[in-house]
Design an enzyme around this catalytic site. Structure first.
Site, short mmCIF file in Angstrom:
data_model
loop_
_atom_site.label_atom_id
_atom_site.label_comp_id
_atom_site.label_asym_id
_atom_site.label_seq_id
_atom_site.Cartn_x
_atom_site.Cartn_y
_atom_site.Cartn_z
N ASP A 49 37.17 39.82 43.11
CA ASP A 49 36.56 38.55 42.71
C ASP A 49 37.15 37.38 43.50
O ASP A 49 36.70 36.24 43.37
CB ASP A 49 36.67 38.32 41.20
CG ASP A 49 38.10 38.32 40.68
OD1 ASP A 49 39.03 38.49 41.49
OD2 ASP A 49 38.28 38.17 39.46
N SER A 50 38.11 37.68 44.37
CA SER A 50 38.60 36.69 45.33
C SER A 50 37.47 36.18 46.22
O SER A 50 37.60 35.13 46.86
CB SER A 50 39.71 37.29 46.20
OG SER A 50 39.29 38.53 46.77
N ASP A 88 35.80 44.68 41.32
CA ASP A 88 36.39 43.87 40.24
C ASP A 88 35.36 43.56 39.16
O ASP A 88 34.21 43.24 39.47
CB ASP A 88 36.89 42.54 40.80
CG ASP A 88 38.38 42.54 41.11
OD1 ASP A 88 39.07 43.50 40.73
OD2 ASP A 88 38.85 41.58 41.74
N LYS A 118 37.82 47.49 38.48
CA LYS A 118 39.17 46.97 38.26
C LYS A 118 39.10 45.85 37.24
O LYS A 118 38.19 45.01 37.30
CB LYS A 118 39.80 46.45 39.55
CG LYS A 118 41.23 45.93 39.35
CD LYS A 118 41.92 45.60 40.66
CE LYS A 118 41.48 44.28 41.24
NZ LYS A 118 41.89 43.11 40.38
N GLU A 120 41.72 43.07 34.81
CA GLU A 120 43.04 42.48 34.63
C GLU A 120 43.47 42.55 33.17
O GLU A 120 42.64 42.56 32.26
CB GLU A 120 43.03 41.02 35.09
CG GLU A 120 42.70 40.83 36.56
CD GLU A 120 42.70 39.36 36.97
OE1 GLU A 120 43.13 38.52 36.16
OE2 GLU A 120 42.29 39.07 38.11
N GLU A 187 50.78 42.41 40.95
CA GLU A 187 50.67 41.22 41.80
C GLU A 187 51.70 40.16 41.45
O GLU A 187 51.94 39.86 40.28
CB GLU A 187 49.27 40.60 41.69
CG GLU A 187 49.13 39.33 42.53
CD GLU A 187 47.72 38.79 42.62
OE1 GLU A 187 47.54 37.75 43.29
OE2 GLU A 187 46.81 39.39 42.02
#
Length: 275
Positions: A49-50, A88, A118, A120, A187
């Protein structure tokens, strides 16, 4: 190699089997062209999602939508043939509950053809990870500095400097791993903590601003290539500076157009001679 001479695409079990072995190389990709360039060289292509910051110019990843991730995920799958593709799950597409997470994760897999999603979060997401994995959706976790929680965390700073924070992150990692995640992005944490997490969990750890002791590493490709100029995190090594190369090419092209040097005779179509 297959009978056609093409290598088989790496699958989730292939990545999981790299625990404690040769490190896993991961890079982000958002487009067909970038996927084609990176695919022969890495084990995992992460559609992060960057892309919200790198491609769309947002100041965080929070505005990224599920439709954006699906469109770019499908492009990366089409542009690759070897790497395991992970997509993501964007902010607010899974935090509401495990049923919401399943619906959206299933949509990502079905509409992109990727191998895994993925997400978080730590202990609070363990139940969701377990729910997805038990229903056939492979999950890569993400602990430590979690960009989707940037507002709650108070900014992008290294985590794990206090004993309490270290204990929290280690507990998060264990919870997500025990819930069935096949891999775990670690991270922005202090190096000894990243090493401890890698030793404590049975799944592959992928470091970013973490430790060389992790089972693999990931970088945002635009950072690695010198294409994202907004800021450069401490943990980034620029392996190329393509920004100036692109600028020079654009400037040369524009000058050639204005001077009528482009297109040349070799770039245009001649009329056919009458027979």
């Amino acid at each position: 190699m297959s009978a056609t001479g093409q290598s088989k695409r790496l699958a989730v079990p292939d990545i999981a089997a790299r625990k404690g072995r040769e490190p896993v190389a991961v890079l982000t990709a958002y487009t067909v062209s970038m996927a084609r360039l990176l695919d022969p060289h890495v084990e995992v292509l992460l559609v992060g999602d960057s892309l919200g910051m790198v491609l769309y110019g947002f100041d965080s990843t929070l505005p990224v939508t599920l439709d954006m991730m699906i469109a770019h995920g499908a492009a990366v799958v089409r542009g690759s043939s070897r790497a395991c593709v992970v997509v993501d799950m964007p902010w607010a597409s899974y935090q509401e509950g495990r049923e919401q997470a399943f619906r959206n994760a299933a949509r990502i897999l079905a509409e992109t053809g990727c191998a895994a999603v993925k997400l978080e979060g730590g202990e609070e997401m363990a139940e969701t990870v377990d729910f997805l994995v038990r229903r056939g959706i492979p999950v890569m976790g993400h602990v430590g500095l979690t960009p989707q929680a940037v507002n709650a965390l108070g900014g992008y700073r290294a985590r794990g400097r206090s004993d309490a924070e270290q204990a929290k992150i280690l507990g998060d990692a264990r919870a997500v791993a025990e819930a069935g995640a096949f891999a775990l992005v670690v991270e922005g944490v202090v190096e000894p903590l990243a090493r401890a997490v890698t030793e404590a969990v049975p799944c592959v750890t992928i470091g970013i601003g973490a430790s060389a002791a992790c089972d693999g590493q990931v970088l945002v490709s635009d950072d690695l290539l010198g294409l994202y100029g907004a800021f450069t995190p401490k943990f980034v090594r620029r392996y190329a500076e393509l920004g100036p190369v692109i600028e020079e090419a654009a400037a040369t092209y524009a000058a050639d157009v204005r001077a009528r040097r482009f297109p040349g005779t070799e770039h245009v179509f001649a009329a056919r001679k009458a027979s």
